[in-house]
Write a protein that holds these residues in place. Structure first.
Motif, mmCIF file in Angstrom:
data_model
loop_
_atom_site.group_PDB
_atom_site.id
_atom_site.type_symbol
_atom_site.label_atom_id
_atom_site.label_comp_id
_atom_site.label_asym_id
_atom_site.label_seq_id
_atom_site.Cartn_x
_atom_site.Cartn_y
_atom_site.Cartn_z
ATOM 1 N N GLU A 115 67.337 16.704 17.252
ATOM 2 C CA GLU A 115 65.815 16.794 17.697
ATOM 3 C C GLU A 115 65.123 17.628 16.520
ATOM 4 O O GLU A 115 65.393 18.700 16.207
ATOM 5 C CB GLU A 115 65.538 17.420 18.649
ATOM 6 N N HIS A 145 63.222 12.760 18.407
ATOM 7 C CA HIS A 145 64.416 13.113 19.001
ATOM 8 C C HIS A 145 65.258 12.025 19.086
ATOM 9 O O HIS A 145 65.592 11.396 20.181
ATOM 10 C CB HIS A 145 64.149 14.024 20.366
ATOM 11 N N CYS A 169 64.273 13.825 29.909
ATOM 12 C CA CYS A 169 65.138 14.254 29.006
ATOM 13 C C CYS A 169 65.947 15.712 29.317
ATOM 14 O O CYS A 169 67.044 15.791 28.785
ATOM 15 C CB CYS A 169 64.506 14.526 27.633
HETATM 16 N N1 CP Z 1 67.151 16.886 26.104
HETATM 17 C C1 CP Z 1 67.575 17.748 25.151
HETATM 18 O O1 CP Z 1 67.566 17.694 24.009
HETATM 19 O O2 CP Z 1 68.188 18.785 25.929
HETATM 20 P P1 CP Z 1 68.610 20.336 24.939
HETATM 21 O O3 CP Z 1 67.552 21.036 24.471
HETATM 22 O O4 CP Z 1 69.161 21.128 26.148
HETATM 23 O O5 CP Z 1 69.482 20.135 23.872
#
Ligand code: CP
Length: 317
Positions: free
Chosen positions: A142, A147, A274
């Motif tokens: 990300e 992402h 997400c």
């Molecule tokens: N969806 C996601 O990237 O979760 P985290 O921020 O916990 O890594």
């Protein structure tokens, strides 16, 4: 594959899904591929899913894993060139990156948008410096604008749950008290625009995403209208993109929260997010706990997406 920073690098989606489902069926088939190879995961921001799923993916491939939280225990890093370093930052990223590169074979980087400069964020300054100076394959865990491991997991999940060849996917903005980056919605839009699914993005006025990510999606400002007939509802908050409001929270209109009443407008849609998610801001308790909520299998597929990409990177070493 050398670097992975966008779902566009997946190429042919049919091939990418086939590789992902092969990894899912036999997660330990490639244990020899990563033997004596080290993954360094560098976090400039917090994480639960990305950290655990990427580490698990690397271990499934037989890799060693080192995790560095830049803001906990490492020297504070200067990221701008030309700065007189007489403040609290002891090390420059331009030395730190090649040093980190010398300790590993593959680097994963998490670095959110800072909302200090749209130019810096959308220029992906941190991620691109790792690509330029580490000498190693780099993948995004990300970054400021995308992402891709999340989006690939989302797309794998849709592929598993869809009941028609061309489902209607609705990505809806939902309220949140803090300014959140556009990386997840940008990336999701980028991925769904690679399919022939019906794709609608709905948000209040002022939350328009960058046109290069919106692509061919239909933008609808009436959330109820957008949700009608949806097969998948993908909820996410994001801060404003357009100037002069870049990075701002314009409102926290809770009439945009995804509730059971909203979901009743859909074609018995699956609910996706997400995670992490703020309940009763983004989505009501009853929706996220309903049988139509697939947020847990969606998160579980983060291992599959990370392992598929890591495998491709290892094959290219
Ligand atoms: N969806 C996601 O990237 O979760 P985290 O921020 O916990 O890594």
């Amino acid at each position: 594959m050398r670097h992975f920073t966008s779902v566009k690098q997946l190429g042919n989606l049919g091939d990418a899904f086939a590789k992902a489902f092969a990894v899912k069926r036999q997660p330990f088939a490639d244990q020899a591929l990563g033997r004596n190879k080290t993954l360094l995961m560098i976090f400039f921001n917090n994480s639960l899913r990305t950290r655990l799923s990427t580490q698990k993916a690397a271990m499934n491939l037989g890799m060693n894993v080192i995790v560095l939280d830049v803001n906990q225990g490492a020297w504070k890093l200067e990221t701008e060139r030309g700065v007189i370093m007489d403040g609290d930052k002891s090390e420059h990223l331009l030395e730190a990156i090649p040093v980190m590169g010398s300790y590993c074979d593959v680097i994963g980087v998490r670095s959110f948008a800072r909302f200090e400069s749209k130019e810096a964020d959308y220029g992906e300054e941190i991620l691109n410096q790792f690509i330029k100076y580490s000498g190693k394959p780099v993948f995004s865990m990300e970054a400021a604008t995308r992402h891709p491991l999340q989006t690939f997991a989302d797309m794998i999940t849709i592929e598993e749950y869809k009941k028609t060849a061309k489902p209607k996917i609705v990505m809806t903005w939902a309220p949140h008290p803090k300014a959140l980056p556009q990386a997840v919605p940008n990336s999701f839009a980028e991925g769904i625009n690679m399919t022939d699914y019906e794709f609608v993005i709905t948000h209040p006025h002022g939350y328009e995403l960058a046109p290069e990510f919106v692509g061919n999606a239909r933008v609808e400002y009436d959330q109820d209208k957008a949700l009608r007939g949806a097969d998948f509802v993908y909820a996410k908050n994001w801060a404003a993109y357009a100037d002069p409001d870049y990075g701002k929270v314009l409102n926290m209109d809770r009439s945009w929260t995804v509730t059971a009443e909203k979901m009743a407008l859909t074609n018995n849609a699956y609910f996706m997010h997400c995670l992490p998610v703020r309940r009763n801001m983004i989505v009501s308790d009853d929706v996220i706990e309903s049988p139509q909520s697939i947020v847990i299998p969606e998160a579980a597929n983060r291992v599959v997406s990370a392992q598929t990409i890591l495998k491709e990177i290892l094959l290219g070493l």
